[in-house]
Design a protein around this motif. Structure first.
Motif, PDB file in Angstrom:
ATOM      1  N   THR A  89       0.783  -1.313  -0.026  1.00 36.64           N
ATOM      2  CA  THR A  89       0.073  -0.044  -0.028  1.00 36.64           C
ATOM      3  C   THR A  89       0.916   1.012   0.009  1.00 36.64           C
ATOM      4  OG1 THR A  89      -1.668  -1.259   1.246  1.00 36.64           O
ATOM      5  CG2 THR A  89      -1.992   1.177   1.244  1.00 36.64           C
ATOM      6  N   ILE A  90       1.850   1.321   0.918  1.00 33.98           N
ATOM      7  CA  ILE A  90       2.917   2.339   0.897  1.00 33.98           C
ATOM      8  C   ILE A  90       3.544   2.445  -0.341  1.00 33.98           C
ATOM      9  CG2 ILE A  90       4.740   3.323   2.211  1.00 33.98           C
ATOM     10  CD1 ILE A  90       2.389   3.930   3.849  1.00 33.98           C
ATOM     11  N   GLN A  91       4.111   1.649  -0.686  1.00 33.08           N
ATOM     12  CA  GLN A  91       4.796   1.564  -1.898  1.00 33.08           C
ATOM     13  C   GLN A  91       3.912   2.041  -2.972  1.00 33.08           C
ATOM     14  OE1 GLN A  91       7.519  -1.838  -3.511  1.00 33.08           O
ATOM     15  NE2 GLN A  91       6.093  -1.902  -5.304  1.00 33.08           N
ATOM     16  N   GLU A  92       2.935   1.813  -3.278  1.00 36.37           N
ATOM     17  CA  GLU A  92       2.075   2.305  -4.482  1.00 36.37           C
ATOM     18  C   GLU A  92       1.734   3.761  -4.105  1.00 36.37           C
ATOM     19  OE1 GLU A  92      -1.487  -0.456  -5.332  1.00 36.37           O
ATOM     20  OE2 GLU A  92      -2.651   1.479  -5.505  1.00 36.37           O
ATOM     21  N   ALA A  93       1.328   4.095  -2.806  1.00 34.31           N
ATOM     22  CA  ALA A  93       1.337   5.525  -2.678  1.00 34.31           C
ATOM     23  C   ALA A  93       2.388   6.507  -2.912  1.00 34.31           C
ATOM     24  CB  ALA A  93       0.771   5.778  -1.293  1.00 34.31           C
ATOM     25  N   LEU A  94       3.554   5.806  -2.499  1.00 34.37           N
ATOM     26  CA  LEU A  94       4.852   6.677  -2.840  1.00 34.37           C
ATOM     27  C   LEU A  94       5.283   6.853  -4.258  1.00 34.37           C
ATOM     28  CD1 LEU A  94       7.003   5.333   0.074  1.00 34.37           C
ATOM     29  CD2 LEU A  94       6.187   7.554  -0.119  1.00 34.37           C
ATOM     30  N   ASN A  95       4.676   5.409  -5.183  1.00 34.16           N
ATOM     31  CA  ASN A  95       4.925   5.652  -6.532  1.00 34.16           C
ATOM     32  C   ASN A  95       4.152   6.515  -7.124  1.00 34.16           C
ATOM     33  OD1 ASN A  95       7.233   3.894  -7.340  1.00 34.16           O
ATOM     34  ND2 ASN A  95       5.827   2.169  -6.766  1.00 34.16           N
ATOM     35  N   ARG A 153      12.336  17.820  -9.940  1.00 35.98           N
ATOM     36  CA  ARG A 153      13.121  16.597 -10.346  1.00 35.98           C
ATOM     37  C   ARG A 153      13.860  15.953  -8.967  1.00 35.98           C
ATOM     38  NH1 ARG A 153      15.223  12.951 -13.739  1.00 35.98           N
ATOM     39  NH2 ARG A 153      17.386  12.340 -13.452  1.00 35.98           N
ATOM     40  N   GLN A 154      14.363  16.725  -8.186  1.00 36.03           N
ATOM     41  CA  GLN A 154      15.050  16.515  -7.067  1.00 36.03           C
ATOM     42  C   GLN A 154      14.078  15.875  -5.900  1.00 36.03           C
ATOM     43  OE1 GLN A 154      18.365  16.197  -6.501  1.00 36.03           O
ATOM     44  NE2 GLN A 154      18.656  17.017  -8.794  1.00 36.03           N
ATOM     45  N   HIS A 155      12.951  16.345  -6.088  1.00 37.33           N
ATOM     46  CA  HIS A 155      11.730  16.009  -5.224  1.00 37.33           C
ATOM     47  C   HIS A 155      11.504  14.473  -5.373  1.00 37.33           C
ATOM     48  CE1 HIS A 155      10.165  20.307  -4.158  1.00 37.33           C
ATOM     49  NE2 HIS A 155      11.449  20.140  -3.700  1.00 37.33           N
ATOM     50  N   MET A 156      11.371  14.095  -6.793  1.00 35.73           N
ATOM     51  CA  MET A 156      11.141  12.953  -7.350  1.00 35.73           C
ATOM     52  C   MET A 156      12.170  11.937  -6.911  1.00 35.73           C
ATOM     53  SD  MET A 156      10.869  11.796 -11.395  1.00 35.73           S
ATOM     54  CE  MET A 156      12.645  11.796 -11.269  1.00 35.73           C
ATOM     55  N   LEU A 157      13.409  12.485  -7.210  1.00 33.92           N
ATOM     56  CA  LEU A 157      14.525  11.446  -7.063  1.00 33.92           C
ATOM     57  C   LEU A 157      14.666  11.071  -5.598  1.00 33.92           C
ATOM     58  CD1 LEU A 157      17.373  13.008  -9.167  1.00 33.92           C
ATOM     59  CD2 LEU A 157      16.412  10.561  -9.320  1.00 33.92           C
ATOM     60  N   LYS A 158      14.334  12.057  -4.842  1.00 40.56           N
ATOM     61  CA  LYS A 158      14.493  11.583  -3.252  1.00 40.56           C
ATOM     62  C   LYS A 158      13.536  10.482  -2.993  1.00 40.56           C
ATOM     63  CE  LYS A 158      14.401  14.660   0.695  1.00 40.56           C
ATOM     64  NZ  LYS A 158      15.707  14.822   1.338  1.00 40.56           N
ATOM     65  N   LEU A 159      12.245  10.690  -3.588  1.00 44.87           N
ATOM     66  CA  LEU A 159      11.376   9.577  -3.175  1.00 44.87           C
ATOM     67  C   LEU A 159      11.576   8.134  -4.036  1.00 44.87           C
ATOM     68  CD1 LEU A 159       7.980  11.757  -4.164  1.00 44.87           C
ATOM     69  CD2 LEU A 159       8.372   9.967  -2.125  1.00 44.87           C
ATOM     70  N   VAL A 160      12.389   8.523  -5.111  1.00 47.96           N
ATOM     71  CA  VAL A 160      12.839   7.253  -5.912  1.00 47.96           C
ATOM     72  C   VAL A 160      13.799   6.483  -4.815  1.00 47.96           C
ATOM     73  CG1 VAL A 160      14.232   6.229  -8.061  1.00 47.96           C
ATOM     74  CG2 VAL A 160      12.191   7.970  -8.033  1.00 47.96           C
ATOM     75  N   ARG A 161      14.638   7.105  -4.421  1.00 48.75           N
ATOM     76  CA  ARG A 161      15.800   6.443  -3.529  1.00 48.75           C
ATOM     77  C   ARG A 161      15.285   5.962  -2.330  1.00 48.75           C
ATOM     78  NH1 ARG A 161      21.014   7.825  -5.556  1.00 48.75           N
ATOM     79  NH2 ARG A 161      21.660   6.049  -4.061  1.00 48.75           N
ATOM     80  N   PHE A 162      14.205   6.559  -1.760  1.00 50.71           N
ATOM     81  CA  PHE A 162      13.884   5.926  -0.469  1.00 50.71           C
ATOM     82  C   PHE A 162      12.991   4.986  -0.737  1.00 50.71           C
ATOM     83  CE2 PHE A 162      10.093   5.952   2.379  1.00 50.71           C
ATOM     84  CZ  PHE A 162      10.927   5.963   3.830  1.00 50.71           C
ATOM     85  N   VAL A 163      12.301   4.891  -1.883  1.00 50.75           N
ATOM     86  CA  VAL A 163      11.489   3.332  -2.055  1.00 50.75           C
ATOM     87  C   VAL A 163      12.349   2.223  -2.287  1.00 50.75           C
ATOM     88  CG1 VAL A 163       9.944   2.487  -3.892  1.00 50.75           C
ATOM     89  CG2 VAL A 163       9.522   4.671  -3.156  1.00 50.75           C
ATOM     90  N   ASN A 164      13.440   2.446  -3.322  1.00 52.75           N
ATOM     91  CA  ASN A 164      14.395   1.389  -3.370  1.00 52.75           C
ATOM     92  C   ASN A 164      15.084   1.140  -2.102  1.00 52.75           C
ATOM     93  OD1 ASN A 164      13.507   1.304  -6.058  1.00 52.75           O
ATOM     94  ND2 ASN A 164      15.106   2.793  -6.833  1.00 52.75           N
ATOM     95  N   GLU A 165      15.411   2.011  -1.514  1.00 50.27           N
ATOM     96  CA  GLU A 165      16.536   1.691  -0.119  1.00 50.27           C
ATOM     97  C   GLU A 165      15.476   1.077   1.029  1.00 50.27           C
ATOM     98  OE1 GLU A 165      18.057   5.580   0.934  1.00 50.27           O
ATOM     99  OE2 GLU A 165      19.353   5.728  -0.735  1.00 50.27           O
ATOM    100  N   ARG A 166      14.365   1.091   0.849  1.00 50.14           N
ATOM    101  CA  ARG A 166      13.474   0.602   1.849  1.00 50.14           C
ATOM    102  C   ARG A 166      12.921  -0.738   1.371  1.00 50.14           C
ATOM    103  NH1 ARG A 166       9.646   3.041   5.248  1.00 50.14           N
ATOM    104  NH2 ARG A 166       9.950   1.069   6.267  1.00 50.14           N
ATOM    105  N   GLY A 167      13.505  -1.343   0.287  1.00 48.15           N
ATOM    106  CA  GLY A 167      13.100  -2.725  -0.201  1.00 48.15           C
ATOM    107  C   GLY A 167      11.807  -2.741  -1.226  1.00 48.15           C
ATOM    108  N   GLY A 168      11.591  -1.326  -1.387  1.00 45.74           N
ATOM    109  CA  GLY A 168      10.577  -1.440  -2.311  1.00 45.74           C
ATOM    110  C   GLY A 168      11.035  -1.299  -3.929  1.00 45.74           C
ATOM    111  N   PHE A 169      10.219  -1.112  -4.921  1.00 45.17           N
ATOM    112  CA  PHE A 169      10.577  -0.894  -6.159  1.00 45.17           C
ATOM    113  C   PHE A 169       9.951   0.440  -6.911  1.00 45.17           C
ATOM    114  CE2 PHE A 169       9.836  -1.692 -11.005  1.00 45.17           C
ATOM    115  CZ  PHE A 169      11.288  -1.487 -11.472  1.00 45.17           C
ATOM    116  N   ALA A 170      10.743   1.626  -7.069  1.00 43.78           N
ATOM    117  CA  ALA A 170      10.254   2.784  -7.668  1.00 43.78           C
ATOM    118  C   ALA A 170       9.997   2.482  -9.236  1.00 43.78           C
ATOM    119  CB  ALA A 170      11.412   3.941  -7.414  1.00 43.78           C
TER     120      ALA A 170
END
Ligand code: FEO
Length: 166
Positions: free
Chosen positions: A5-11, A52-69
Motif C-alpha cells: 500500500t505504501i509503495q503504491e502511494a509513494l509511486n 526533479r530532486q523531489h522525485m529522485l528523493k522519493l525514488v531513492r527512498f522507495v528502493n532503499e526500503r526494499g520497494g521498487f520505484a
C-alpha cells in the motif's frame, strides 16, 4: 520494508513530482519565448529542477526500503498560457494539489504504522509550506500589479528574491 500500500502511494507521489517537473519546464519554455520575462523563465527552470530532486528523493527512498520505484510515463503538460496571471495561478493550483497529496500520504503512513515513511515525509510537509507561500506571494503581487507594465518589469526583475533563496 515497505508495505504494498505504501509503495503504491509513494509511486503515485513519484508520478506527481515528475509531472510537476514537466509542468514547470513547460512554463519555463512559455516564459522564455515571451519578451521580457527572463526572471520568470529562470524561476520556472529552477522550479522544474527542484521538482526533479523531489522525485529522485522519493525514488531513492522507495528502493532503499526494499520497494521498487516504478518510473512512470508522463502526460504532456499545459504548454501555453493566456497570460502571466494564468501561468502563476496554475502554479499555485498545482502546488495545492501536491500539498493535498502529501497530506494524504502522511495520513496513510500513520494508518499503516510506517513511522520511517512518516518521518521521511516531514521534509515534504515543510517543503510544501515554503512552496505554497512562494506561489501565494507571487500571485498576490501579480494581482496588485494588474496591467501595469512597469510593475511587471519589476516583478520579473525581483522574482528570484521572492523565493526562499534556494
Ligand atoms: Fe514537489 Fe512543488 O512539489
Amino acid at each position: 520494508m515497505l508495505s504494498k500500500t505504501i509503495q503504491e502511494a509513494l509511486n503515485n507521489q513519484i508520478l506527481m513530482e515528475a509531472e510537476s517537473s514537466q509542468a514547470y519546464l513547460a512554463m519555463a519554455c512559455w516564459a522564455e519565448i515571451q519578451p521580457g520575462l527572463e526572471g520568470v523563465t529562470d524561476f520556472f527552470y529552477l522550479q522544474s529542477d527542484e521538482e526533479r530532486q523531489h522525485m529522485l528523493k522519493l525514488v531513492r527512498f522507495v528502493n532503499e526500503r526494499g520497494g521498487f520505484a516504478a518510473i512512470p510515463a508522463l502526460p504532456q503538460p499545459m504548454l501555453t498560457f493566456p497570460s502571466i496571471g494564468k501561468l502563476f495561478s496554475e502554479f499555485l493550483q498545482h502546488e495545492l494539489k501536491v500539498s493535498n497529496s502529501i497530506n494524504d500520504l502522511v495520513h496513510l503512513s500513520l494508518a499503516e504504522k510506517d513511522y520511517a515513511t512518516h518521518n521521511f515525509l516531514q521534509w515534504y510537509v515543510n517543503e510544501q509550506i515554503e512552496e505554497e507561500r512562494t506561489a501565494r506571494t507571487l500571485n498576490d503581487k501579480l494581482e496588485m500589479i494588474g496591467d501595469d507594465r512597469s510593475g511587471l518589469y519589476l516583478f520579473d526583475r525581483d522574482i528570484m528574491n521572492v523565493t526562499t533563496g534556494k
